[in-house]
Design a protein around this motif. Structure first.
Motif, mmCIF file in Angstrom:
data_model
loop_
_atom_site.group_PDB
_atom_site.id
_atom_site.type_symbol
_atom_site.label_atom_id
_atom_site.label_comp_id
_atom_site.label_asym_id
_atom_site.label_seq_id
_atom_site.Cartn_x
_atom_site.Cartn_y
_atom_site.Cartn_z
ATOM 1 N N PHE A 119 0.840 -1.206 0.000
ATOM 2 C CA PHE A 119 0.000 0.000 0.000
ATOM 3 C C PHE A 119 0.875 1.256 0.000
ATOM 4 N N ALA A 120 1.962 1.220 0.780
ATOM 5 C CA ALA A 120 2.852 2.381 0.825
ATOM 6 C C ALA A 120 3.520 2.618 -0.524
ATOM 7 N N LEU A 121 3.951 1.537 -1.179
ATOM 8 C CA LEU A 121 4.581 1.671 -2.488
ATOM 9 C C LEU A 121 3.606 2.217 -3.525
ATOM 10 N N ALA A 122 2.315 1.884 -3.352
ATOM 11 C CA ALA A 122 1.288 2.389 -4.267
ATOM 12 C C ALA A 122 0.779 3.767 -3.854
ATOM 13 N N ASP A 123 1.370 4.329 -2.782
ATOM 14 C CA ASP A 123 0.995 5.650 -2.278
ATOM 15 C C ASP A 123 -0.480 5.708 -1.895
ATOM 16 N N GLU A 124 -0.967 4.612 -1.292
ATOM 17 C CA GLU A 124 -2.349 4.561 -0.800
ATOM 18 C C GLU A 124 -2.332 4.592 0.719
ATOM 19 N N PRO A 125 -2.923 5.598 1.359
ATOM 20 C CA PRO A 125 -2.944 5.667 2.823
ATOM 21 C C PRO A 125 -3.614 4.424 3.422
ATOM 22 N N LEU A 126 -3.143 4.021 4.589
ATOM 23 C CA LEU A 126 -3.623 2.786 5.214
ATOM 24 C C LEU A 126 -3.668 2.955 6.721
ATOM 25 N N MET A 127 -4.743 2.479 7.352
ATOM 26 C CA MET A 127 -4.807 2.391 8.806
ATOM 27 C C MET A 127 -4.634 0.935 9.214
ATOM 28 N N ILE A 128 -3.876 0.713 10.283
ATOM 29 C CA ILE A 128 -3.602 -0.640 10.774
ATOM 30 C C ILE A 128 -4.060 -0.712 12.223
ATOM 31 N N VAL A 129 -4.805 -1.759 12.525
ATOM 32 C CA VAL A 129 -5.399 -1.932 13.851
ATOM 33 C C VAL A 129 -4.773 -3.152 14.515
ATOM 34 N N ALA A 130 -4.284 -2.999 15.736
ATOM 35 C CA ALA A 130 -3.835 -4.121 16.556
ATOM 36 C C ALA A 130 -4.587 -4.071 17.876
ATOM 37 N N GLN A 131 -4.399 -5.094 18.709
ATOM 38 C CA GLN A 131 -5.241 -5.196 19.896
ATOM 39 C C GLN A 131 -4.560 -4.742 21.181
ATOM 40 N N THR A 132 -3.242 -4.747 21.220
ATOM 41 C CA THR A 132 -2.519 -4.302 22.411
ATOM 42 C C THR A 132 -1.410 -3.352 21.993
ATOM 43 N N ASN A 133 -0.938 -2.557 22.942
ATOM 44 C CA ASN A 133 0.153 -1.628 22.657
ATOM 45 C C ASN A 133 1.431 -2.369 22.294
ATOM 46 N N GLU A 134 1.658 -3.527 22.900
ATOM 47 C CA GLU A 134 2.844 -4.327 22.564
ATOM 48 C C GLU A 134 2.793 -4.766 21.103
ATOM 49 N N GLN A 135 1.615 -5.211 20.652
ATOM 50 C CA GLN A 135 1.471 -5.613 19.254
ATOM 51 C C GLN A 135 1.669 -4.421 18.316
ATOM 52 N N VAL A 136 1.159 -3.263 18.694
ATOM 53 C CA VAL A 136 1.330 -2.068 17.869
ATOM 54 C C VAL A 136 2.814 -1.725 17.737
ATOM 55 N N ASP A 137 3.536 -1.714 18.861
ATOM 56 C CA ASP A 137 4.955 -1.375 18.824
ATOM 57 C C ASP A 137 5.745 -2.378 17.987
ATOM 58 N N ASP A 138 5.409 -3.670 18.106
ATOM 59 C CA ASP A 138 6.083 -4.684 17.289
ATOM 60 C C ASP A 138 5.865 -4.420 15.804
ATOM 61 N N LEU A 139 4.614 -4.114 15.431
ATOM 62 C CA LEU A 139 4.316 -3.847 14.027
ATOM 63 C C LEU A 139 5.031 -2.599 13.525
ATOM 64 N N VAL A 140 5.051 -1.540 14.332
ATOM 65 C CA VAL A 140 5.731 -0.306 13.927
ATOM 66 C C VAL A 140 7.213 -0.573 13.680
ATOM 67 N N GLU A 141 7.837 -1.336 14.567
ATOM 68 C CA GLU A 141 9.262 -1.654 14.399
ATOM 69 C C GLU A 141 9.506 -2.405 13.094
ATOM 70 N N ARG A 142 8.677 -3.406 12.808
ATOM 71 C CA ARG A 142 8.873 -4.198 11.595
ATOM 72 C C ARG A 142 8.540 -3.391 10.342
ATOM 73 N N LEU A 143 7.496 -2.592 10.401
ATOM 74 C CA LEU A 143 7.135 -1.767 9.250
ATOM 75 C C LEU A 143 8.225 -0.745 8.939
ATOM 76 N N ALA A 144 8.777 -0.147 9.976
ATOM 77 C CA ALA A 144 9.818 0.856 9.770
ATOM 78 C C ALA A 144 11.035 0.242 9.085
ATOM 79 N N ALA A 145 11.412 -0.969 9.511
ATOM 80 C CA ALA A 145 12.567 -1.636 8.903
ATOM 81 C C ALA A 145 12.290 -2.000 7.453
ATOM 82 N N ASP A 146 11.083 -2.505 7.178
ATOM 83 C CA ASP A 146 10.753 -2.918 5.813
ATOM 84 C C ASP A 146 10.658 -1.711 4.884
ATOM 85 N N LEU A 147 10.043 -0.632 5.348
ATOM 86 C CA LEU A 147 9.899 0.560 4.513
ATOM 87 C C LEU A 147 11.233 1.257 4.272
ATOM 88 N N ALA A 148 12.124 1.216 5.263
ATOM 89 C CA ALA A 148 13.436 1.837 5.082
ATOM 90 C C ALA A 148 14.188 1.203 3.925
#
Length: 473
Positions: free
Chosen positions: A56-85
């Motif tokens: 979605f990011a490569l296609a320049d389409e905004p996206l919302m991502i929902v997780a259930q706990t703050n720990e899961q959110v932080d894990d996803l942010v860390e992995r997304l940041a590495a992949d997007l970099a």
């Protein structure tokens, strides 16, 4: 259910890739308001979420991502940041948190991550990640696309609260693990279509039976020794395969040991065994169960049958002793399926799982200052996480009754599926007798979907397997 059948030459990686491609093709087609993905433990749910989000990011389409706990959110942010970099250096990730939220060190300061408690402070990133509870407070923005991670943990009322924010969504989760829970009695809603305690996926599919449902077919976490028992106990109608073969996962000990270690089969600790005592568990028995787990992937340290308090002191000490001894013996984990990757099993690579918070607190007290970094927590908090070795206090150990809470299949599934190498269960004898003499007394509610497998059958399946790997005190 859309199942990609393995061909005669399909490797686990090829099969998983075909399924992932089919999921993303369904998502890109835009023919459906939602796409559901069921996953066994360790099948790459987060990897799928990160890959889809990156597209979605490569296609320049905004996206919302929902997780259930703050720990899961932080894990996803860390992995997304590495992949997007690596793949989309210009894309940024927004971490939406509560007022006063302090990001953990692993995401604090990342150049492509913005952190804030309000969308206006994030600076319009390509991807925004937050808990379902936080998304419910967003009022002035909408997205075309959303991804809901751990969707089977999400209550249906939580989905209703945020459904206005997106048009189409990918729902990813594990149907075999814990359902949403509440501390209030919900009998007044049981069997009704608007029961808020149903999972988001259950209500979604009940209202939209034509939505495509895919299944990830390969667990990359579990060793081959866990494939059959976990599949039979918790995924009897779908099954899965592991991404490793027999002998690909090795657990060895490089430190102190003792003669007469147990091999496959049932071992019995003899009074006065060599090595003295560790707490109340003879050192010989602790070594036996660790050797059993290293050889077969499973170990059961079985204490004498007895009805006890929930924080059974003897069982708690035995759990702590197993974890201590595992580190003292210099456990080393090797994964041939990862090119022979090898590393010591340090305290941070061990998890101790319990059913209740007071049991977890008792284990921490028994460990004292030993093993800093070891994770001791309940099944609810361990869900979604991965370790080399897990030590589990069985939910039914020492109980007089088998309540719905302690029988829940999802709870045992989480506890029995966090490991990459081996799982050691500590329990008092007599659990199977308890199950046989304590049939479910829960009321039956009309129109309530039946959950398979039930906890009674799942516990019997797991215990039948563990008895072949038992060390009895």
């Amino acid at each position: 259910m859309l199942t990609v059948r393995p061909g005669p030459r399909d490797s686990p990686a090829a099969l998983a890739a075909r399924v992932t491609d089919a999921i993303l093709a369904d998502l890109r087609s835009r023919r459906h308001r939602g796409v559901v993905v069921d996953s066994p433990p360790g099948a790459g749910k987060s990897t799928l979420v990160v890959r889809a989000a990156t597209e979605f990011a490569l296609a320049d389409e905004p996206l919302m991502i929902v997780a259930q706990t703050n720990e899961q959110v932080d894990d996803l942010v860390e992995r997304l940041a590495a992949d997007l970099a690596d793949k989309a250096p210009e894309a940024r990730v927004g971490r939406l948190g509560r007022a006063g939220y302090v990001p953990p060190p692993r995401i604090d300061g990342l150049p492509n991550v913005a952190v804030g408690s309000d969308l206006r402070t994030l600076g319009d990133p390509h991807l925004v990640v937050a808990t379902a509870a936080k998304w419910a407070y967003v009022k002035d923005r909408a997205w075309r696309w959303a991804i809901v991670d751990e969707a089977y943990q999400m209550r249906s009322d939580a989905l209703l609260a945020i459904a206005r924010l997106f048009e189409q969504a990918l729902f990813v989760g594990d149907p075999g693990q814990l359902d949403p829970f509440s501390t209030v009695d919900n009998d007044r809603w049981r069997g009704l279509t608007w029961d808020p305690m149903q999972s988001a996926v259950a209500v979604l599919l009940r209202s939209n039976p034509d939505l495509p449902v895919h299944r990830l077919p390969v667990s990359w976490r579990l060793p081959r020794s866990a494939e059959r028992v976990v599949a039979d106990a918790f995924y009897p109608f779908t099954g899965f395969q592991t991404g490793n073969g027999p002998g690909d996962r090795l657990l060895t000990f490089t430190g102190t040991s003792r003669p007469g270690a147990a091999g496959p089969g049932t071992a019995r600790a003899r009074p006065g065994g060599s090595g003295g005592t560790l707490g109340r568990a003879p050192a010989g028995a602790v070594d036996d169960v660790l050797d059993m787990a290293a050889a077969t992937g499973w170990g059961l340290l079985e204490l004498p049958a007895r009805h006890t308090l929930r924080t059974d002191a003897e069982a708690v000490r035995a759990v702590a002793d197993v974890a201590r001894r595992l580190v003292a013996r210099g456990a080393v984990a090797r994964s041939l399926d990862r090119g022979g990757e090898e590393h010591p099993v340090t305290a941070s690579r061990i998890a101790i799982g319990t059913a209740h918070r007071d049991q977890a607190a008792a284990v921490r007290a028994a460990l004292g200052d030993d093993l800093p970094g070891v994770v001791v927590d309940t099944a609810n908090r361990l869900q979604g996480r991965e370790y080399d070795v897990t030590v589990v206090l069985h939910p039914l150990s020492g109980r007089r009754d088998a309540t719905a809470f302690h029988l829940e299949a999802g709870r045992l599934c989480v506890l029995a599926s966090r490991h990459r190498q081996a799982c050691v269960v500590v329990a008092r004898a007599g659990i199977r007798d308890l199950l046989d003499t304590h049939p479910s007394g829960e009321p039956v509610h009309l129109h309530e979907p039946v959950r398979f497998p039930d906890g009674w059958a799942a516990n019997q399946t797991v215990l039948a397997h563990l008895e072949r790997h038992a060390v009895r005190l």
